[in-house]
Write a protein that holds these residues in place. Structure first.
Motif, PDB file in Angstrom:
ATOM      1  N   THR A   1     -19.011  -4.466  -8.044  1.00 40.66           N
ATOM      2  CA  THR A   1     -17.768  -3.813  -8.463  1.00 40.66           C
ATOM      3  C   THR A   1     -18.016  -2.365  -8.858  1.00 40.66           C
ATOM      4  OG1 THR A   1     -18.049  -4.710 -10.709  1.00 40.66           O
ATOM      5  CG2 THR A   1     -16.652  -5.953  -9.191  1.00 40.66           C
TER       6      THR A   1
ATOM      7  N   ARG B   1     -18.697  -0.291  -5.596  1.00 40.19           N
ATOM      8  CA  ARG B   1     -17.485  -0.114  -4.781  1.00 40.19           C
ATOM      9  C   ARG B   1     -16.300   0.444  -5.568  1.00 40.19           C
ATOM     10  NH1 ARG B   1     -16.246   0.048   0.066  1.00 40.19           N
ATOM     11  NH2 ARG B   1     -14.701  -1.624   0.092  1.00 40.19           N
ATOM     12  N   SER B   2     -16.478   0.636  -6.875  1.00 43.55           N
ATOM     13  CA  SER B   2     -15.392   1.115  -7.739  1.00 43.55           C
ATOM     14  C   SER B   2     -14.134   0.271  -7.549  1.00 43.55           C
ATOM     15  CB  SER B   2     -15.079   2.599  -7.453  1.00 43.55           C
ATOM     16  OG  SER B   2     -16.205   3.403  -7.713  1.00 43.55           O
ATOM     17  N   SER B   3     -14.324  -1.053  -7.609  1.00 48.75           N
ATOM     18  CA  SER B   3     -13.229  -1.984  -7.400  1.00 48.75           C
ATOM     19  C   SER B   3     -13.517  -3.279  -8.148  1.00 48.75           C
ATOM     20  CB  SER B   3     -13.056  -2.294  -5.901  1.00 48.75           C
ATOM     21  OG  SER B   3     -12.215  -3.407  -5.702  1.00 48.75           O
TER      22      SER B   3
ATOM     23  N   GLN C   1     -11.888  -6.076  -7.233  1.00 48.48           N
ATOM     24  CA  GLN C   1     -11.356  -7.102  -6.349  1.00 48.48           C
ATOM     25  C   GLN C   1     -12.494  -7.834  -5.635  1.00 48.48           C
ATOM     26  OE1 GLN C   1      -7.178  -5.910  -4.692  1.00 48.48           O
ATOM     27  NE2 GLN C   1      -8.541  -4.161  -4.410  1.00 48.48           N
TER      28      GLN C   1
ATOM     29  N   GLN D   1      -9.973  -9.414  -9.983  1.00 48.29           N
ATOM     30  CA  GLN D   1      -8.895  -9.960  -9.160  1.00 48.29           C
ATOM     31  C   GLN D   1      -9.542 -10.711  -8.001  1.00 48.29           C
ATOM     32  OE1 GLN D   1      -5.296  -9.722  -9.384  1.00 48.29           O
ATOM     33  NE2 GLN D   1      -5.628 -11.325  -7.866  1.00 48.29           N
TER      34      GLN D   1
ATOM     35  N   VAL E   1      -4.198  -7.059   0.754  1.00 54.41           N
ATOM     36  CA  VAL E   1      -4.827  -6.483  -0.424  1.00 54.41           C
ATOM     37  C   VAL E   1      -4.546  -4.981  -0.438  1.00 54.41           C
ATOM     38  CG1 VAL E   1      -6.996  -6.048  -1.604  1.00 54.41           C
ATOM     39  CG2 VAL E   1      -6.610  -8.244  -0.481  1.00 54.41           C
ATOM     40  N   ARG E   2      -4.087  -4.483  -1.573  1.00 53.78           N
ATOM     41  CA  ARG E   2      -3.649  -3.093  -1.655  1.00 53.78           C
ATOM     42  C   ARG E   2      -4.796  -2.102  -1.508  1.00 53.78           C
ATOM     43  NH1 ARG E   2       0.816  -0.558  -3.728  1.00 53.78           N
ATOM     44  NH2 ARG E   2       1.667  -2.553  -4.415  1.00 53.78           N
ATOM     45  N   ASP E   3      -5.878  -2.305  -2.249  1.00 53.21           N
ATOM     46  CA  ASP E   3      -6.958  -1.327  -2.281  1.00 53.21           C
ATOM     47  C   ASP E   3      -8.253  -1.920  -1.744  1.00 53.21           C
ATOM     48  OD1 ASP E   3      -5.478  -0.493  -5.348  1.00 53.21           O
ATOM     49  OD2 ASP E   3      -5.430   0.788  -3.557  1.00 53.21           O
ATOM     50  N   ASN E   4      -9.358  -1.198  -1.933  1.00 58.34           N
ATOM     51  CA  ASN E   4     -10.634  -1.678  -1.420  1.00 58.34           C
ATOM     52  C   ASN E   4     -11.118  -2.899  -2.194  1.00 58.34           C
ATOM     53  OD1 ASN E   4     -11.105   0.166  -3.673  1.00 58.34           O
ATOM     54  ND2 ASN E   4     -13.281  -0.154  -3.255  1.00 58.34           N
ATOM     55  N   VAL E   5     -11.783  -3.797  -1.504  1.00 59.76           N
ATOM     56  CA  VAL E   5     -12.365  -4.991  -2.111  1.00 59.76           C
ATOM     57  C   VAL E   5     -13.853  -4.739  -2.331  1.00 59.76           C
ATOM     58  CG1 VAL E   5     -12.929  -7.424  -1.712  1.00 59.76           C
ATOM     59  CG2 VAL E   5     -10.656  -6.554  -1.114  1.00 59.76           C
TER      60      VAL E   5
ATOM     61  N   HIS F   1     -14.661  -3.016   6.489  1.00 59.52           N
ATOM     62  CA  HIS F   1     -13.995  -2.592   5.257  1.00 59.52           C
ATOM     63  C   HIS F   1     -14.979  -2.086   4.201  1.00 59.52           C
ATOM     64  CE1 HIS F   1      -9.978  -4.312   6.288  1.00 59.52           C
ATOM     65  NE2 HIS F   1     -10.716  -5.167   6.988  1.00 59.52           N
TER      66      HIS F   1
END
Length: 435
Positions: free
Chosen positions: A125, A128-130, A132, A165, A202-206, A238
């Motif tokens: 996380t 990837r700065s996420s 998700q 998420q 999914v809205r943003d990067n996972v 992705h």
């Protein structure tokens, strides 16, 4: 008449430990000591161990090489922390890195598989700065807050609160699902299509996809070989990282491969991060993460571990790992596992209570059903109890608690496999005759 040793100890446990700590058997037992593939309880009953403390006793109980390594190191120093150089930790890390199959590997040791998966999530996380995460349905990755958040099995998820998420995708379960009658090729195509569909919403990067190559608590449910390689093609488009949770499948247990992910290595596919624990320590509290250097070194803050990679646990784990490699326990898992599997397949063909036998090497699941073909947790409990009375310890799991989990130490002999299979088949016959 005074109560038995086990009954008295149970009362003491109930007075001081949480009620949600699971216990096997109507009359729980204390395992007092073990040797090889056998253990003895506090009342003197001897058992052939086909569960290894939840797939943790990888080589053997009381393995002399491990005991000697622990004793020698304990006589020198028990603890220092990662703030100091630690020769056993470095030597073990070198060995794990060499075996991992990860590109440019770096190794971080923890005290458990749960903590290893926590660390892997932190790395992915952050990198990837996420927050998700993709996970498999029916998954289990530990008991911490973040691990529960990616657990796809409601029986082991006590809260819906989550620091991440999570999006769940298909991959392993067939019975009782629309995928029940699909071939491996058809199931793979359906699961890849499902993954694509989830990502489209999914809205943003996972950050990552995390999966067990064979689901442990999930009842040894398995994806088709090569599925994760097909997933990896989608993930790479992705930029999503693949984490392979090898806490139960690592160190040669599956026989065919050293790591579970290698069943999905089609086209050179390999994980970006891998977690491990259990069998490496043979009962010592150790886990860890292997990741590509750019991922492992991406943490932008100071960190340390008080207990991860302690001198005693790494010295014992290194002795255990060297024993497993020197004695080709992966090959033994393949050979002896085939003996055990053959006996169970023979029984399954004539026992309606058995819906499926699955797994690899010395990691075998037996799914049990009732007369209508539905999941039968009652039958699994009956078999567990009857097997214990017959001198055999096994585990259970699955989404409905209806799958027997069989995972003896990897030094199991062919004769012991036959002995255990006979006791297990007798227990299955007993359960099959009960209303």
């Amino acid at each position: 008449m005074s109560e038995g040793i086990h009954a008295e100890l149970l009362k003491r446990r109930q007075a001081v430990l949480p009620s949600w700590l699971s216990l096997y058997y109507d009359e729980p037992i204390e395992i007092e000591y073990g040797e090889g593939r056998h253990v003895v309880d506090a009342e003197g009953n001897r058992y052939l161990d086909f569960f290894g403390g939840i797939l943790t006793t990888m080589t053997a109980h009381a393995l002399p090489e491990v005991a000697a390594a622990v004793s020698t190191q304990a006589g020198k120093i028990l603890h220092t922390s990662t703030l100091y150089l630690n020769r056993p930790m470095i030597e073990l890390a070198e060995q794990v890195a060499e075996l991992s199959g990860i590109d440019d590997p770096r190794v971080f040791f923890t005290s458990s598989g749960t903590e290893a998966n926590d660390t892997a999530l932190l790395l992915a996380t952050g990198f990837r700065s996420s927050n998700q995460v993709l996970a498999l349905r029916n998954a289990y990755h530990g008991r911490s807050f973040s691990a529960i958040a990616i657990t796809g099995n409601t029986g082991w998820a006590p809260t819906s609160l989550s620091p991440v998420q999570t999006y769940y995708v298909h991959g392993t379960r067939r019975r009782g699902t629309p995928f029940a009658d699909l071939s491996d090729e058809e199931l793979t195509a359906a699961c890849v299509a499902d993954l694509e569909d989830v990502l489209a919403q999914v809205r943003d990067n996972v950050a990552c996809f995390i999966a067990e190559p064979i689901q442990g608590v999930g009842g040894f449910a398995m994806p088709p070989d090569g599925l994760f390689a097909e997933f990896k093609k989608v993930l790479d488009r992705h930029g999503i990282l693949w984490i392979s949770d090898e806490v139960q499948t690592g160190w040669g247990r599956t026989g065919d491969h050293y790591w579970g992910w290698q069943a999905h290595a089609t086209g050179g596919a390999r994980p970006d991060i891998m977690t491990f624990a259990k069998g490496l320590g043979n009962g010592l509290s150790i886990g860890g993460v292997v990741a590509r250097a750019e991922i492992m070194d991406s943490v932008a803050a100071n960190s340390l571990s008080t207990f991860g990679g302690s001198p005693v646990t790494t010295a014992g784990a290194l002795a255990n790992l060297r024993y497993a490699l020197d004695h080709d326990l992966q090959g033994n898992a393949r050979r002896v596992g085939a003996v055990l599997r053959a006996r169970l397949d023979e029984a399954a063909a004539r026992l309606p209570v058995v819906a499926e036998v699955r797994g690899r090497g010395l990691m075998i699941g037996v799914e049990l059903v009732d007369r209508d073909g539905g999941p039968s947790p009652k039958a699994a409990t009956d078999v567990l109890e009857h097997a214990r009375r017959g001198g055999l310890l096994i585990g259970k799991g699955g989404l409905h608690g209806n799958v027997l989990r069989i995972a003896p130490p990897l030094t199991l002999t062919a004769e012991e496999a036959e002995e255990g299979a006979a006791a297990l088949v007798a227990a299955l016959e007993h359960a099959g005759h009960k209303p």
